[in-house]
Design a protein around this motif. Structure first.
Motif, mmCIF file in Angstrom:
data_model
loop_
_atom_site.group_PDB
_atom_site.id
_atom_site.type_symbol
_atom_site.label_atom_id
_atom_site.label_comp_id
_atom_site.label_asym_id
_atom_site.label_seq_id
_atom_site.Cartn_x
_atom_site.Cartn_y
_atom_site.Cartn_z
ATOM 1 N N LYS A 252 -6.730 -9.417 9.423
ATOM 2 C CA LYS A 252 -5.496 -9.479 8.633
ATOM 3 C C LYS A 252 -4.850 -8.104 8.616
ATOM 4 C CE LYS A 252 -5.702 -13.771 7.179
ATOM 5 N NZ LYS A 252 -4.645 -14.753 7.512
ATOM 6 N N ILE A 253 -3.520 -8.078 8.720
ATOM 7 C CA ILE A 253 -2.796 -6.810 8.704
ATOM 8 C C ILE A 253 -1.674 -6.889 7.685
ATOM 9 C CG2 ILE A 253 -1.321 -7.538 10.626
ATOM 10 C CD1 ILE A 253 -1.258 -4.561 11.491
ATOM 11 N N LYS A 254 -1.497 -5.800 6.936
ATOM 12 C CA LYS A 254 -0.478 -5.742 5.891
ATOM 13 C C LYS A 254 0.142 -4.351 5.903
ATOM 14 C CE LYS A 254 1.508 -7.363 2.044
ATOM 15 N NZ LYS A 254 2.293 -8.600 1.970
ATOM 16 N N ALA A 255 1.471 -4.290 5.776
ATOM 17 C CA ALA A 255 2.162 -3.009 5.697
ATOM 18 C C ALA A 255 2.226 -2.548 4.243
ATOM 19 C CB ALA A 255 3.562 -3.131 6.279
ATOM 20 N N ASP A 256 1.754 -1.329 3.994
ATOM 21 C CA ASP A 256 1.952 -0.681 2.702
ATOM 22 C C ASP A 256 3.173 0.221 2.872
ATOM 23 O OD1 ASP A 256 1.990 0.873 0.434
ATOM 24 O OD2 ASP A 256 -0.154 1.307 0.431
ATOM 25 N N ASN A 257 4.338 -0.301 2.508
ATOM 26 C CA ASN A 257 5.590 0.406 2.770
ATOM 27 C C ASN A 257 5.803 1.607 1.858
ATOM 28 O OD1 ASN A 257 6.995 -1.244 4.912
ATOM 29 N ND2 ASN A 257 6.571 -2.851 3.419
ATOM 30 N N LYS A 260 3.351 4.208 3.511
ATOM 31 C CA LYS A 260 3.534 4.318 4.962
ATOM 32 C C LYS A 260 2.208 4.180 5.714
ATOM 33 C CE LYS A 260 8.000 5.130 4.776
ATOM 34 N NZ LYS A 260 9.005 4.199 5.330
ATOM 35 N N THR A 261 1.477 3.130 5.386
ATOM 36 C CA THR A 261 0.224 2.841 6.075
ATOM 37 C C THR A 261 0.182 1.370 6.470
ATOM 38 O OG1 THR A 261 -0.939 2.345 4.003
ATOM 39 C CG2 THR A 261 -1.045 4.620 4.811
ATOM 40 N N TYR A 262 -0.742 1.045 7.384
ATOM 41 C CA TYR A 262 -1.062 -0.345 7.708
ATOM 42 C C TYR A 262 -2.497 -0.607 7.268
ATOM 43 C CZ TYR A 262 3.017 0.149 10.732
ATOM 44 O OH TYR A 262 4.279 0.401 11.217
ATOM 45 N N ILE A 281 -12.728 -2.493 6.646
ATOM 46 C CA ILE A 281 -11.432 -1.983 6.182
ATOM 47 C C ILE A 281 -11.029 -0.797 7.044
ATOM 48 C CG2 ILE A 281 -10.147 -0.961 4.264
ATOM 49 C CD1 ILE A 281 -10.977 -3.832 3.764
ATOM 50 N N ALA A 282 -9.767 -0.763 7.479
ATOM 51 C CA ALA A 282 -9.215 0.409 8.158
ATOM 52 C C ALA A 282 -7.812 0.644 7.630
ATOM 53 C CB ALA A 282 -9.198 0.219 9.669
ATOM 54 N N ILE A 283 -7.493 1.900 7.332
ATOM 55 C CA ILE A 283 -6.163 2.279 6.865
ATOM 56 C C ILE A 283 -5.531 3.175 7.930
ATOM 57 C CG2 ILE A 283 -4.823 3.398 5.048
ATOM 58 C CD1 ILE A 283 -7.094 2.825 3.115
ATOM 59 N N TRP A 284 -4.432 2.704 8.523
ATOM 60 C CA TRP A 284 -3.751 3.446 9.581
ATOM 61 C C TRP A 284 -2.578 4.215 8.982
ATOM 62 C CZ3 TRP A 284 -4.787 4.348 14.658
ATOM 63 C CH2 TRP A 284 -3.764 4.902 15.427
ATOM 64 N N ASP A 285 -2.557 5.519 9.190
ATOM 65 C CA ASP A 285 -1.495 6.391 8.686
ATOM 66 C C ASP A 285 -0.375 6.467 9.725
ATOM 67 O OD1 ASP A 285 0.008 8.938 8.220
ATOM 68 O OD2 ASP A 285 -1.386 9.110 6.544
ATOM 69 N N LYS A 286 0.831 6.043 9.359
ATOM 70 C CA LYS A 286 1.950 6.043 10.312
ATOM 71 C C LYS A 286 2.358 7.454 10.715
ATOM 72 C CE LYS A 286 5.485 3.480 10.406
ATOM 73 N NZ LYS A 286 6.766 2.794 10.118
ATOM 74 N N LYS A 330 0.263 0.799 -5.672
ATOM 75 C CA LYS A 330 1.150 1.963 -5.579
ATOM 76 C C LYS A 330 0.420 3.244 -5.202
ATOM 77 C CE LYS A 330 4.721 0.257 -8.739
ATOM 78 N NZ LYS A 330 5.447 0.498 -10.021
ATOM 79 N N ASP A 331 -0.860 3.359 -5.603
ATOM 80 C CA ASP A 331 -1.582 4.603 -5.351
ATOM 81 C C ASP A 331 -2.145 4.696 -3.937
ATOM 82 O OD1 ASP A 331 -3.645 2.782 -5.397
ATOM 83 O OD2 ASP A 331 -4.807 3.767 -6.970
ATOM 84 N N GLY A 332 -1.880 3.683 -3.096
ATOM 85 C CA GLY A 332 -2.411 3.678 -1.738
ATOM 86 C C GLY A 332 -3.638 2.817 -1.573
ATOM 87 N N GLY A 333 -4.188 2.352 -2.681
ATOM 88 C CA GLY A 333 -5.291 1.394 -2.618
ATOM 89 C C GLY A 333 -4.747 -0.015 -2.406
ATOM 90 N N PHE A 334 -5.626 -0.995 -2.470
ATOM 91 C CA PHE A 334 -5.192 -2.383 -2.255
ATOM 92 C C PHE A 334 -6.274 -3.340 -2.727
ATOM 93 C CE2 PHE A 334 -7.167 -0.591 1.440
ATOM 94 C CZ PHE A 334 -8.040 -1.556 1.899
ATOM 95 N N MET A 335 -5.883 -4.594 -2.862
ATOM 96 C CA MET A 335 -6.815 -5.636 -3.279
ATOM 97 C C MET A 335 -6.868 -6.714 -2.204
ATOM 98 S SD MET A 335 -7.052 -7.511 -6.985
ATOM 99 C CE MET A 335 -6.180 -9.038 -6.738
ATOM 100 N N ILE A 336 -8.043 -7.240 -1.954
ATOM 101 C CA ILE A 336 -8.233 -8.329 -0.990
ATOM 102 C C ILE A 336 -8.678 -9.572 -1.750
ATOM 103 C CG2 ILE A 336 -9.701 -9.162 0.890
ATOM 104 C CD1 ILE A 336 -9.625 -6.406 2.072
#
Length: 509
Positions: A252-257, A260-262, A281-286, A330-336
């Motif tokens: 699964k891929i989601k944009a954190d706008n 600025k990460t995927y 989990i992988a966080i890609w920095d644009k 908002k802080d760059g974290g996320f929930m699954i």
């Protein structure tokens, strides 16, 4: 005197039944032609109206409801062709776009029309693109995606020339449907057993997905590349993401706008077709064009015991879970959010790989030199489907995981529910609505042989709160939560069955 009025008003509010303060439900009246088989899509709240699209055979309508779900108007979309292949909607506060495709002879057309809150045409129909195909076909060719801020709309198609060569055509528009960029790109697969993730467009207009390889047609993912096409570029940036001898499930891929990460996530295995071990989990920095953080989170025995189905062991607890949502913070974290789902059929054993890599999945199975749709039909109310009359569907516990900006787990919890139905999964699963302070889950729970709409909520620190069964429910209406939509800060619209008819309910919390 004024103080007395305030006190009296407050006492009157306290004297009201709790359900009056908790929620209000308004049901629409079922129409004579709103049969169970009708296809529908809740477009959303446009101006002050609730707008819902309905299709039955060759008939296409827009139903316009007021704030109490009283039918204001029913618009016959007579400009649509009889042999309609697919319809997508991009809603805005006071208008929406309808992007549709149809076939005439050996040409598939993709058109767009802009409509207002009353269901009247503002612009169009305007032709976006055409595709010549060989012979008769009713397959969906074009797919529509849009950015979170709805400033970028992309229509794309994928031509599969052979098992290893795919040709992407992307058409990028702004929020006024003004043309920005057309690109034609080739994607080559290292192996023939390939699978793609979700396709997304972020708030910069960049087109993003993952290209994955498996060791066999019903095997786990052993290799993954992150594919990024910048909005105005004509090529992909290919980024290899090593999996360190582990195997992934569905990516699964989601944009954190905001940050600025995927966000990339998947259930993972330590050995091919083994038991699920945990979450990758992988966080890609644009900005830095690299993996900012990566983690393999192992599920402990206590979590597995809490998450398992009644008839399974803790060792295999997560083998039938599927990631349903990735929710950035908002802080760059996320929930699954993941859900336990499986089926049982006479003479057929449930197979996770058949479910994942069926024609309705992201696996590009199609005949050579043909166009392939990445979204198929699964999960779309416009094309509901099931396995057949001898199938029982199970939709059970919901697993929640919260991660910090470094991909480290903060907390996990399980929402317990138990659902099953024969022949159809329409009434199963859940609807999420977000109130800002909490994530809320609405689902049907069987009580005294009647399905009643229930609610559980999760706080930012992971505490689960089970609310009483929603009050003011009419027992003659059966809700279909997974096809519902949040249309306001504390407002959802949900389809429901009344006898053998489809209607809709608006719930204000």
């Amino acid at each position: 005197m004024g103080h007395k009025k305030i006190i009296i008003s407050a006492l009157m509010m306290l004297a009201l039944p709790i359900w009056v303060l908790a929620q209000r439900i308004h049901y629409s009246d079922p129409g004579r032609d709103d049969y169970r088989q009708v296809n529908f899509e809740i477009i959303g709240k446009v101006s002050s109206n609730i707008v819902i699209y309905k299709n039955y055979r060759s008939k296409n309508d827009l139903s316009i409801f007021d704030n109490e779900m009283k039918l204001k108007d029913k618009i016959n979309l007579d400009f649509l062709p009889d042999k309609l292949i697919n319809v997508d909607f991009v809603p805005y506060p006071d208008f929406f776009y309808m992007i549709y495709q149809y076939q005439k002879r050996n040409i598939v057309y993709c058109n767009v029309v802009k409509m207002d809150a009353a269901g009247q045409k503002l612009v169009g129909p305007v032709e976006i693109d055409t595709t010549q195909i060989g012979g008769a076909s009713d397959n969906k060719i074009y797919s529509t995606i849009y950015s979170e801020d709805k400033q970028h709309i992309m229509v794309f198609k994928i031509n599969k020339r052979n098992e290893r060569n795919y040709f992407f055509t992307t058409l990028l528009y702004n929020d006024k449907m003004e043309f920005r960029k057309k690109s034609r790109l080739q994607v080559t697969m290292s192996k023939k057993d390939a699978v793609f993730s979700d396709f997304i467009v972020d708030n910069d207009g960049d087109f993003v997905f993952t290209r994955c390889s498996r060791n066999g047609s019903r095997d786990n993912i052993s290799r993954m590349d992150l594919m990024i096409k910048p909005a105005m570029a004509d090529s992909f940036r290919v980024n290899d993401i090593p999996l360190t001898n582990n195997f992934l499930d569905e990516v699964k891929i989601k944009a954190d706008n905001i940050n600025k990460t995927y966000l990339l996530s998947s259930l993972y295995y330590k050995q091919r077709r083994g038991n699920v071990e945990g979450l990758y989990i992988a966080i890609w920095d644009k900005a830095q064009n690299r993996v900012k953080a990566e983690n393999y989170t192992i599920f402990n025995d206590e979590l597995k015991e809490d998450a398992k189905s009644e008839n399974t062991s803790a060792k295999t607890a997560f083998n039938d879970y599927f990631i349903r949502q990735v929710l950035p913070k908002k802080d760059g974290g996320f929930m699954i959010v993941a859900e336990l789902f499986f089926t049982s059929s006479r003479g057929n054993n449930w197979n996770r790989y058949d479910y994942l890599y069926s024609p309705y999945s992201m696996s590009p199975y199609s005949s050579y030199n043909s166009y392939w749709s990445p979204y198929g039909m699964y999960g779309n109310p416009w094309n509901r489907w099931n396995y057949g009359s001898s199938t029982r569907y199970y939709s059970e516990n919901i697993a929640l995981f919260s991660f910090d900006p470094n991909a480290s787990i903060e907390w996990s919890n399980i929402l317990h529910k138990s659902q099953f139905d024969d022949n159809s999964s329409d009434a199963l699963s859940y609807l999420i609505y977000n109130t800002g302070g909490e994530i809320n889950f609405l689902y049907n729970q069987l009580e005294r042989r009647v399905r009643l709409l229930s609610e559980q909520s999760v706080t930012p620190n992971g505490s689960v709160k089970r609310s009483p069964t929603l009050k003011n429910l009419d027992k003659d209406f059966e809700f279909l939560p997974k096809y519902g939509k949040q249309v306001g800060a504390r407002q959802v619209v949900m389809p429901c069955m009344y006898r053998n008819y489809i209607c809709f309910a608006k719930i204000d919390f």
